[in-house]
Design a protein around this motif. Structure first.
Motif, mmCIF file in Angstrom:
data_model
loop_
_atom_site.group_PDB
_atom_site.id
_atom_site.type_symbol
_atom_site.label_atom_id
_atom_site.label_comp_id
_atom_site.label_asym_id
_atom_site.label_seq_id
_atom_site.Cartn_x
_atom_site.Cartn_y
_atom_site.Cartn_z
ATOM 1 N N UNK A 231 9.423 46.517 25.426
ATOM 2 C CA UNK A 231 10.292 47.320 26.181
ATOM 3 C C UNK A 231 11.143 47.303 24.952
ATOM 4 N N UNK A 232 11.618 48.711 24.539
ATOM 5 C CA UNK A 232 12.747 48.664 23.557
ATOM 6 C C UNK A 232 14.064 49.192 24.370
ATOM 7 N N UNK A 233 15.263 48.084 23.979
ATOM 8 C CA UNK A 233 16.332 48.535 24.594
ATOM 9 C C UNK A 233 17.334 49.399 23.764
ATOM 10 N N UNK B 103 14.369 51.867 12.888
ATOM 11 C CA UNK B 103 13.607 50.851 12.400
ATOM 12 C C UNK B 103 13.660 49.476 12.781
ATOM 13 N N UNK B 104 14.622 49.149 13.781
ATOM 14 C CA UNK B 104 14.852 47.868 14.201
ATOM 15 C C UNK B 104 13.584 47.211 15.083
ATOM 16 N N UNK B 105 12.850 48.087 15.558
ATOM 17 C CA UNK B 105 11.833 47.656 16.499
ATOM 18 C C UNK B 105 10.835 46.918 15.631
ATOM 19 N N UNK B 106 10.656 45.419 15.979
ATOM 20 C CA UNK B 106 9.716 44.617 15.234
ATOM 21 C C UNK B 106 8.357 44.381 16.177
ATOM 22 N N UNK B 107 8.158 45.078 17.275
ATOM 23 C CA UNK B 107 7.099 44.814 18.146
ATOM 24 C C UNK B 107 5.893 45.824 17.835
ATOM 25 N N UNK C 163 22.265 46.003 34.250
ATOM 26 C CA UNK C 163 20.885 45.865 34.634
ATOM 27 C C UNK C 163 20.146 46.641 33.789
ATOM 28 N N UNK C 164 18.993 46.251 33.277
ATOM 29 C CA UNK C 164 18.011 46.671 32.405
ATOM 30 C C UNK C 164 17.281 47.876 33.197
ATOM 31 N N UNK C 165 17.451 49.278 32.911
ATOM 32 C CA UNK C 165 16.878 50.417 33.610
ATOM 33 C C UNK C 165 15.787 51.064 32.932
ATOM 34 N N UNK C 166 14.580 50.764 33.225
ATOM 35 C CA UNK C 166 13.788 51.729 32.523
ATOM 36 C C UNK C 166 13.876 53.324 32.440
ATOM 37 N N UNK C 167 13.762 53.950 31.250
ATOM 38 C CA UNK C 167 14.098 55.449 31.127
ATOM 39 C C UNK C 167 12.710 56.050 31.196
ATOM 40 N N UNK C 168 11.680 55.612 30.623
ATOM 41 C CA UNK C 168 10.519 56.409 30.564
ATOM 42 C C UNK C 168 9.599 55.771 29.245
ATOM 43 N N UNK C 169 8.599 56.470 29.040
ATOM 44 C CA UNK C 169 7.597 55.933 27.877
ATOM 45 C C UNK C 169 8.044 56.530 26.633
ATOM 46 N N UNK C 170 7.815 55.672 25.790
ATOM 47 C CA UNK C 170 8.199 56.208 24.449
ATOM 48 C C UNK C 170 6.810 55.894 23.390
ATOM 49 N N UNK C 171 6.515 56.712 22.375
ATOM 50 C CA UNK C 171 5.616 56.168 21.424
ATOM 51 C C UNK C 171 6.253 55.779 20.166
ATOM 52 N N UNK C 172 6.091 54.756 19.714
ATOM 53 C CA UNK C 172 6.775 54.069 18.423
ATOM 54 C C UNK C 172 5.361 53.951 17.283
ATOM 55 N N UNK C 173 5.841 54.801 16.303
ATOM 56 C CA UNK C 173 5.004 54.679 14.921
ATOM 57 C C UNK C 173 5.867 54.939 14.175
ATOM 58 N N UNK C 174 5.584 54.383 12.709
ATOM 59 C CA UNK C 174 6.133 54.498 11.495
ATOM 60 C C UNK C 174 7.667 54.483 11.520
#
Length: 182
Positions: A116-118, A136-140, A154-165
């Motif tokens: 989950x990326x906040x 660049x801050x995502x380290x997962x 509250x943490x609310x999910x917005x949707x699906x993201x694709x994290x690459x590079x």
């Protein structure tokens, strides 16, 4: 509906029928359609990838219509069933990487503890608008993530993201994208 036998008394493998829903088999040992996901594999995927506890799906059944379009339904129904829709789509499985749907993430994503990326306010605005952005801050893990934003504590999910590079790509469908500037 075929009884699985051909005219010579032999048997043919079952195949997907894109016009009907078939309940996912509980395990691989119960699979009758080659390549069909199982309930066990779907629930394990959501737990392994997103940390969503398996008990979250108690009381839900999973269905496939066509090749790899998985639906989740809060209840029971006869299988197979020839209807237009049952529950909501939750996952695409017949591709290299399984992809959860926006509807699924918005409904069940609060239970996620992994991948989950906040997003900060401006990042969340851009994501909801369908924009890709350098983060660049995502380290997962790379791949499909749940993009979330804190609203009213509250943490609310917005949707699906694709994290690459180092880039977060918004997978919010065009018809669901919103301009949150107001």
């Amino acid at each position: 509906m075929s009884d699985g036998r051909d005219g010579d008394g032999g048997s043919e493998p079952e195949t997907n029928d894109g016009q009907r829903f078939d309940r996912l088999p509980a395990t691989a040992a119960e699979r009758t359609v080659e390549g069909r996901a199982t309930r066990e594999a779907v629930v394990d995927y959501f737990e392994d990838r997103f940390g969503i506890p398996t008990e979250t799906f108690d009381g839900y059944t999973f269905w496939e219509k066509g090749a790899g379009k998985i639906w989740i339904y809060g209840g029971a129904a006869p299988s197979p069933i020839e209807i237009e829709a049952i529950g909501m789509t939750c996952l695409r499985t017949r591709q290299e990487h399984w992809k959860p749907t926006t509807d699924f993430v918005q409904r069940f994503g609060r239970a996620a503890t992994e991948c989950v990326i906040d997003l900060e306010r401006e990042e969340a605005r851009r994501f909801a608008a369908g924009e890709d952005q350098e983060l660049e801050r995502w380290d997962g893990d790379w791949g499909y993530l749940i993009a979330a934003h804190e609203i009213a504590g509250e943490r609310e999910p917005l949707g699906v993201g694709l994290y690459v590079h180092g880039e977060l790509r918004s997978m919010v469908p065009k018809g669901r994208q919103r301009d949150l500037e107001a």
